[in-house]
Write an enzyme that holds these catalytic residues in place. Structure first.
Site, mmCIF file in Angstrom:
data_model
loop_
_atom_site.group_PDB
_atom_site.id
_atom_site.type_symbol
_atom_site.label_atom_id
_atom_site.label_comp_id
_atom_site.label_asym_id
_atom_site.label_seq_id
_atom_site.Cartn_x
_atom_site.Cartn_y
_atom_site.Cartn_z
ATOM 1 C CG ASP A 16 7.294 -5.183 -1.787
ATOM 2 O OD1 ASP A 16 6.856 -6.244 -1.296
ATOM 3 O OD2 ASP A 16 6.631 -4.141 -1.851
ATOM 4 C CG HIS A 66 3.350 -6.709 -0.564
ATOM 5 N ND1 HIS A 66 4.280 -5.694 -0.731
ATOM 6 C CD2 HIS A 66 2.266 -6.132 0.025
ATOM 7 C CE1 HIS A 66 3.775 -4.564 -0.269
ATOM 8 N NE2 HIS A 66 2.559 -4.797 0.196
ATOM 9 C CG ASN A 108 -2.628 -0.370 4.803
ATOM 10 O OD1 ASN A 108 -2.666 0.682 4.179
ATOM 11 N ND2 ASN A 108 -2.163 -1.487 4.284
ATOM 12 C CB SER A 167 0.966 -2.109 -0.108
ATOM 13 O OG SER A 167 1.638 -2.231 1.112
#
Length: 320
Positions: free
Chosen positions: A49, A86, A177, A244
């Site tokens: 990430d 994130h 998404n 996520s």
């Protein structure tokens, strides 16, 4: 390979400085009911990430290693700091360890490898992702969590994932998404659409399918992905929404499941066996399999409600 891959688009719903609670998503999947048996101690999870807030009080004790593959911080391999938020949020859902305050993750005693493959902008090159996967394999992790994706089906990325699965590493990916709420249309993002990964769609805290969640035939299950409270930058906390946020619920759950299985059966499970143990712990919500896969992650599904898994395991073995 200079094509870009990105964090799955997400929404920041709220930011706060102090909290003291078990997040609702963690409660919804029944993780606290498993903690009397295991909290995932010894399970190693690689988070590919944007890095992590390395000094966050709920996370710093869980981090045991990592590497930076991005162009952040002069490409220094040892600087794993998150300049986006994130990755820190994902890490908290997997393994945050609340002290006297803060939040707790699904597997609060699991060990984390912070594999930074996305930069401060939430973008990364496919080479960074591939190298991150190979690094995770070298570290002999149990689980890889990736809440990232792009439109390109890159053979080298697929090959790296297949190599990880051959090493009995469970690869968990956010489904994406770009959904429109219509299961008659397919929205494909990679690596979440590869058959070898565990592809996770999202539901809200009322168990309703999230309209943004991608639909396709490779969805394996769904988990909470709306207004998810977790760790954030500068020692703070935030509620974020997106697939996520759903994927790390499953990555953390697999740390619990794999540890339970090893204790119960006194041996290491293969990747297909661990996958089967995961699917045993789902409940259907009544949506199309293209939206919910096998259903909602629910760690305390009674034995008499478990599906017949012969075909699931057989298909997983064949595809592996």
């Amino acid at each position: 390979m200079k094509q870009l891959v990105r964090v799955m688009p997400y929404t920041v719903n709220d930011q706060v400085a102090d909290v003291n609670e078990t997040p609702q998503g963690i409660q919804l999947i029944q993780a606290p009911e498993i903690w009397k048996e295991t909290k995932g101690k010894g399970m190693k999870v690689a988070i590919l990430d944007t890095g992590c807030d390395m000094d966050h009080p709920d996370l710093k004790a869980r981090i045991i290693g990592g590497r930076n593959f991005t162009d952040d911080d002069g490409s220094s391999p040892d600087i794993l700091d998150d300049h986006n938020g994130h990755g820190t949020h994902v890490a908290g859902t997997i393994a945050a360890t609340a002290n006297q305050s803060g939040v707790i993750g699904v597997a609060p005693e699991a060990d984390l490898f912070i594999v930074k493959v996305l930069n401060k902008d939430g973008s990364g090159q496919y080479d960074w992702i591939i190298n991150g996967i190979l690094y995770a394999i070298e570290q002999k992790v149990d689980i890889i969590s990736m809440s990232l994706g792009g439109p390109a089906d890159v053979p080298e990325l697929h090959e790296a994932i297949q190599q990880a699965v051959r090493e009995n590493i469970l690869v968990v990916c956010a489904a994406g998404n770009e959904g429109d709420g219509d299961d008659n249309t397919d929205e494909l993002a990679y690596p979440g659409s590869y058959n070898e990964v565990i592809s996770v769609g999202a539901v809200n805290l009322n168990r309703e399918s999230s309209p943004f969640s991608n639909s396709h035939t490779e969805i394996d299950l769904v988990a909470p992905g709306e207004e998810i409270l977790s760790t954030f930058l500068n020692g703070k906390y935030a509620k974020l929404s997106g697939t996520s946020m759903a994927a790390p619920h499953v990555a953390g759950a697999l740390a619990l499941i794999k540890d339970l299985s090893q204790v119960t059966f006194e041996r290491d499970f293969s990747e297909p066996e661990s996958y089967a143990q995961l699917i045993r712990r789902t409940v259907p919500l009544g949506y199309s399999p293209k939206l919910e896969g096998n259903g909602l992650l629910y760690l305390t599904v009674p034995e008499h409600l478990n599906r017949v898994l012969t075909e699931v395991v057989k298909n997983r073995l064949v595809s592996s």
